[in-house]
Design an enzyme around this catalytic site. Structure first.
Site, PDB file in Angstrom:
ATOM      1  N   LYS A 287     -24.304  -1.457   3.788  1.00  0.00           N
ATOM      2  CA  LYS A 287     -22.949  -1.486   3.210  1.00  0.00           C
ATOM      3  C   LYS A 287     -21.970  -1.056   4.284  1.00  0.00           C
ATOM      4  O   LYS A 287     -22.337  -0.333   5.208  1.00  0.00           O
ATOM      5  CB  LYS A 287     -22.857  -0.505   2.035  1.00  0.00           C
ATOM      6  CG  LYS A 287     -21.716  -0.794   1.094  1.00  0.00           C
ATOM      7  CD  LYS A 287     -22.109  -1.833   0.074  1.00  0.00           C
ATOM      8  CE  LYS A 287     -20.948  -2.247  -0.796  1.00  0.00           C
ATOM      9  NZ  LYS A 287     -21.404  -3.091  -1.919  1.00  0.00           N
TER      10      LYS A 287
ATOM     11  N   ASP B  69     -16.604  -6.800  -1.289  1.00  0.00           N
ATOM     12  CA  ASP B  69     -16.733  -5.747  -2.309  1.00  0.00           C
ATOM     13  C   ASP B  69     -15.282  -5.413  -2.668  1.00  0.00           C
ATOM     14  O   ASP B  69     -14.391  -6.258  -2.467  1.00  0.00           O
ATOM     15  CB  ASP B  69     -17.500  -4.522  -1.750  1.00  0.00           C
ATOM     16  CG  ASP B  69     -17.946  -3.551  -2.845  1.00  0.00           C
ATOM     17  OD1 ASP B  69     -18.968  -3.800  -3.488  1.00  0.00           O
ATOM     18  OD2 ASP B  69     -17.247  -2.540  -3.079  1.00  0.00           O
TER      19      ASP B  69
ATOM     20  N   THR C  48     -21.459 -12.341  -9.575  1.00  0.00           N
ATOM     21  CA  THR C  48     -21.701 -10.965 -10.039  1.00  0.00           C
ATOM     22  C   THR C  48     -21.371 -10.842 -11.527  1.00  0.00           C
ATOM     23  O   THR C  48     -22.167 -10.317 -12.318  1.00  0.00           O
ATOM     24  CB  THR C  48     -20.870  -9.956  -9.226  1.00  0.00           C
ATOM     25  OG1 THR C  48     -21.046 -10.240  -7.838  1.00  0.00           O
ATOM     26  CG2 THR C  48     -21.281  -8.533  -9.529  1.00  0.00           C
TER      27      THR C  48
HETATM   28  P1  NDP Z   1     -11.978  -6.096  -6.555  1.00  0.00           P
HETATM   29  O1  NDP Z   1     -11.304  -5.464  -5.401  1.00  0.00           O
HETATM   30  O2  NDP Z   1     -11.919  -7.559  -6.719  1.00  0.00           O
HETATM   31  O3  NDP Z   1     -11.463  -5.444  -7.922  1.00  0.00           O
HETATM   32  C1  NDP Z   1     -11.579  -4.072  -8.131  1.00  0.00           C
HETATM   33  C2  NDP Z   1     -10.947  -3.726  -9.457  1.00  0.00           C
HETATM   34  O4  NDP Z   1     -11.293  -2.396  -9.797  1.00  0.00           O
HETATM   35  C3  NDP Z   1      -9.433  -3.781  -9.425  1.00  0.00           C
HETATM   36  O5  NDP Z   1      -8.973  -4.118 -10.695  1.00  0.00           O
HETATM   37  C4  NDP Z   1      -9.074  -2.355  -9.060  1.00  0.00           C
HETATM   38  O6  NDP Z   1      -7.772  -1.962  -9.454  1.00  0.00           O
HETATM   39  C5  NDP Z   1     -10.105  -1.569  -9.822  1.00  0.00           C
HETATM   40  N1  NDP Z   1     -10.375  -0.312  -9.098  1.00  0.00           N
HETATM   41  C6  NDP Z   1     -10.921  -0.176  -7.871  1.00  0.00           C
HETATM   42  N2  NDP Z   1     -10.976   1.112  -7.496  1.00  0.00           N
HETATM   43  C7  NDP Z   1     -10.443   1.791  -8.529  1.00  0.00           C
HETATM   44  C8  NDP Z   1     -10.227   3.159  -8.761  1.00  0.00           C
HETATM   45  N3  NDP Z   1     -10.572   4.092  -7.847  1.00  0.00           N
HETATM   46  N4  NDP Z   1      -9.666   3.506  -9.945  1.00  0.00           N
HETATM   47  C9  NDP Z   1      -9.322   2.568 -10.872  1.00  0.00           C
HETATM   48  N5  NDP Z   1      -9.501   1.248 -10.700  1.00  0.00           N
HETATM   49  C10 NDP Z   1     -10.048   0.873  -9.564  1.00  0.00           C
HETATM   50  O7  NDP Z   1     -13.489  -5.595  -6.466  1.00  0.00           O
HETATM   51  P2  NDP Z   1     -14.790  -6.220  -7.170  1.00  0.00           P
HETATM   52  O8  NDP Z   1     -14.438  -6.792  -8.483  1.00  0.00           O
HETATM   53  O9  NDP Z   1     -15.469  -7.063  -6.162  1.00  0.00           O
HETATM   54  O10 NDP Z   1     -15.702  -4.915  -7.349  1.00  0.00           O
HETATM   55  C11 NDP Z   1     -15.701  -4.148  -8.550  1.00  0.00           C
HETATM   56  C12 NDP Z   1     -16.979  -3.330  -8.623  1.00  0.00           C
HETATM   57  O11 NDP Z   1     -18.110  -4.206  -8.640  1.00  0.00           O
HETATM   58  C13 NDP Z   1     -17.226  -2.371  -7.455  1.00  0.00           C
HETATM   59  O12 NDP Z   1     -17.912  -1.237  -7.940  1.00  0.00           O
HETATM   60  C14 NDP Z   1     -18.155  -3.161  -6.552  1.00  0.00           C
HETATM   61  O13 NDP Z   1     -18.923  -2.320  -5.714  1.00  0.00           O
HETATM   62  C15 NDP Z   1     -19.017  -3.852  -7.598  1.00  0.00           C
HETATM   63  N6  NDP Z   1     -19.737  -5.043  -7.171  1.00  0.00           N
HETATM   64  C16 NDP Z   1     -19.086  -6.084  -6.577  1.00  0.00           C
HETATM   65  C17 NDP Z   1     -19.796  -7.216  -6.216  1.00  0.00           C
HETATM   66  C18 NDP Z   1     -19.121  -8.411  -5.631  1.00  0.00           C
HETATM   67  O14 NDP Z   1     -19.808  -9.405  -5.391  1.00  0.00           O
HETATM   68  N7  NDP Z   1     -17.814  -8.411  -5.413  1.00  0.00           N
HETATM   69  C19 NDP Z   1     -21.245  -7.289  -6.389  1.00  0.00           C
HETATM   70  C20 NDP Z   1     -21.822  -6.170  -7.093  1.00  0.00           C
HETATM   71  C21 NDP Z   1     -21.076  -5.094  -7.445  1.00  0.00           C
HETATM   72  P3  NDP Z   1      -6.662  -1.654  -8.349  1.00  0.00           P
HETATM   73  O15 NDP Z   1      -6.317  -2.984  -7.756  1.00  0.00           O
HETATM   74  O16 NDP Z   1      -5.558  -1.026  -9.093  1.00  0.00           O
HETATM   75  O17 NDP Z   1      -7.300  -0.732  -7.345  1.00  0.00           O
HETATM   76  O1  2IT Z   2     -22.480  -4.450  -4.333  1.00  0.00           O
HETATM   77  C1  2IT Z   2     -22.842  -5.607  -4.053  1.00  0.00           C
HETATM   78  O2  2IT Z   2     -23.970  -6.029  -4.358  1.00  0.00           O
HETATM   79  C2  2IT Z   2     -21.901  -6.472  -3.353  1.00  0.00           C
HETATM   80  N1  2IT Z   2     -20.775  -6.069  -3.104  1.00  0.00           N
HETATM   81  C3  2IT Z   2     -22.323  -7.847  -2.915  1.00  0.00           C
HETATM   82  C4  2IT Z   2     -23.079  -7.789  -1.621  1.00  0.00           C
HETATM   83  C5  2IT Z   2     -23.384  -9.111  -0.987  1.00  0.00           C
HETATM   84  O3  2IT Z   2     -23.916  -9.051   0.140  1.00  0.00           O
HETATM   85  O4  2IT Z   2     -23.151 -10.172  -1.553  1.00  0.00           O
END
Ligand code: NDP
Ligand code: 2IT
Length: 452
Positions: free
Chosen positions: A132, A172, A216
């Site tokens: 990561k 992420d 995801t």
């Molecule tokens: P994005 O940046 O696309 O979206 C994140 C969302 O979460 C936004 O709405 C953001 O709001 C909110 N958020 C983030 N940090 C905070 C915080 N500290 N407090 C309140 N709201 C928060 O990210 P993703 O959708 O890609 O990721 C979301 C989650 O999913 C994470 O935990 C990530 O690790 C996990 N994940 C992502 C994957 C992927 O493929 N993208 C795969 C597996 C897991 P704001 O804009 O206001 O910060």
């Molecule tokens: O938390 C996760 O699994 C991710 N942000 C996706 C990682 C990836 O390599 O696609």
């Protein structure tokens, strides 16, 4: 033969040592606790896993890279951020895991995410190790040109540590298609190589896989559906509370609707929206992905069915299902108690470690089906691995083929977690099932490859 309780004592000592050796990294301690606390049955049952040094090696990253990321904003002011890449474990394949750009990023956060990623990636059954990275850079309010300059500076250092056979980053929080584009461009310029498999989540015209943006969220809904099926239920007619409004939340909401369920919330760090008619995913995409706006704008445009609640807890909204899709520790014990009081049946983690340990305990005790992130959100990294496969073969698959593979992978992960939990006397406990099944695969590879 060591007993489970002797093994538990040994693991507890190791956890204390982890805390001493890694001070001020509470998220990493939390992730290590959550995994190691469930391993006693398998370590007691299989003596090879008690081999001195095996678990000690597993909790120590193979390599940690920290670097300076200087960049200039549109006014010419210089900013200095920190860059991180933690290459945690490569026993099963090249390090694989996303990059997070968020002001809360520090080494402990990246280590917790990298540690989770080892087991998640193992559960997919594909050949990917765990890693990561990211930065404490805050993309909110930054122009495209500023984000580009930041990404270029970040990659100017990162490029020497990654490669299609070495370490393959993706997105992420704060890193989506735009950022992956800028990062890929700089990698290509510096190395003079068209090395498609060095990053995943690329654009569709230049090496990206169809369905990677959706994977995801779609995968998490499929995992929730599998947990419900186990209890003789399905998604049809269920209401869902979803947090976040980024990549994972959007495609979670989309897939819930496609399968007959209704997501009635979304959120960001400013507050949450309740939409009685169900969230209109096309409007949400327009506001969040195209305009890069906030959820209150969604509520304003949606009309009378939606209202914006500044601050507050999205978990106060009653629903059958909860799919936390924002960030770590966003669902605490009191939120879990509220969900249980409101009759929640299943909680499936789209985000990484969104439920606190106390919340997980309370939900499981109340008989709620609980899908831990390392199993439930593995669809994203799984389709990343499918993107790597397509890049390697210089081909691209149809959306239907990728979706079919994703569905198979999510169902297999569900079955593996379920069966593993039963095998180790913890029926219905997906946390134990996911941790043990992921651990077995990585530990077997590490043992076969010797002390390295
Ligand atoms: P994005 O940046 O696309 O979206 C994140 C969302 O979460 C936004 O709405 C953001 O709001 C909110 N958020 C983030 N940090 C905070 C915080 N500290 N407090 C309140 N709201 C928060 O990210 P993703 O959708 O890609 O990721 C979301 C989650 O999913 C994470 O935990 C990530 O690790 C996990 N994940 C992502 C994957 C992927 O493929 N993208 C795969 C597996 C897991 P704001 O804009 O206001 O910060
Ligand atoms: O938390 C996760 O699994 C991710 N942000 C996706 C990682 C990836 O390599 O696609």
């Amino acid at each position: 033969m060591t007993t489970r309780s002797e093994t538990r004592t040994t693991l507890d000592h190791l956890l204390t040592e982890i805390e001493h050796r890694n001070p001020a990294q509470p998220e990493f301690h939390q992730a290590a606790h959550e995994v190691l606390e469930t391993l006693a049955p398998v370590v007691a049952a299989r003596p090879e896993y008690a081999e001195p040094g095996l678990i000690e090696r597993l909790v120590e990253p193979e390599r940690q890279v920290l670097f300076r990321v200087p960049w200039q904003d549109d006014k010419g002011r210089v900013h200095v951020n920190r860059g991180f890449r933690v290459e945690f474990n490569s026993a099963l394949g090249p390090y694989k895991g996303g990059l997070r750009f968020h002001p809360s990023v520090n080494l402990g956060v990246i280590k917790f995410l990298g540690f989770e990623q080892i087991f998640k990636n193992a559960l997919t059954g594909l050949g990917i190790g765990g890693g990561k990275g990211g930065s404490d850079f805050d993309p909110h309010g930054r122009s495209d040109a500023e984000v580009m300059r930041f990404c270029q500076s970040f990659m100017t250092e990162l490029h020497r540590h990654i490669g299609e056979h070495t370490d393959v980053p993706a997105g992420d929080i704060g890193v989506g298609g735009r950022e992956i584009g800028y990062l890929f461009g700089q990698y290509r310029r510096i190395t003079n190589r068209w090395e498609a498999g060095v990053l995943t989540g690329k654009g569709q015209g230049w090496g990206g896989s169809l369905i990677r943006p959706e994977a995801t969220g779609y995968g998490n809904v499929l995992f929730a559906a599998a947990m419900l099926r186990e209890r003789g239920e399905d998604l049809e007619g269920q209401t869902a509370v979803v947090s976040g409004s980024g990549n994972v939340a959007i495609y979670t909401i989309e897939k819930l609707a496609a399968l007959g369920a209704n997501a009635v919330t979304c959120s960001d760090s400013s507050g949450y929206v309740v939409d009685e008619k169900g969230v209109d995913v096309e409007l949400l995409k327009q506001v969040k992905e195209v305009e890069r706006g906030r959820v209150d704008t969604y509520a304003e445009r949606r009309g009378s069915s939606a209202r914006f609640v500044p601050g507050g807890s999205v978990w106060d909204v009653p629903a059958d299902l909860a799919l936390p899709s924002a960030t770590q520790n966003e669902l605490d014990e009191s939120a879990a108690a509220t969900l249980v009081r409101n009759g929640v049946k299943a909680v499936s983690e789209g985000a990484n470690m969104p439920a606190t340990p106390e919340a997980v305990h309370l939900l499981q005790k109340a008989g709620v089906a609980f899908g831990p992130g390392k199993a439930a959100n593995a669809g994203g990294v799984a389709v990343s691995a499918l993107e790597m496969a397509q890049n390697h073969a210089r081909t691209s698959w149809t959306a239907a083929k990728v979706e079919e593979e994703l569905a198979d992978i999510m169902n297999n992960i569900h079955t593996t977690c379920h069966e593993t939990a039963e095998r180790y006397d913890a029926p219905g406990d997906y946390v134990t099932g996911a941790n043990i099944a992921g651990f077995e695969r990585v530990a077997d590879a590490m043992l076969a490859q010797g002390v390295i």
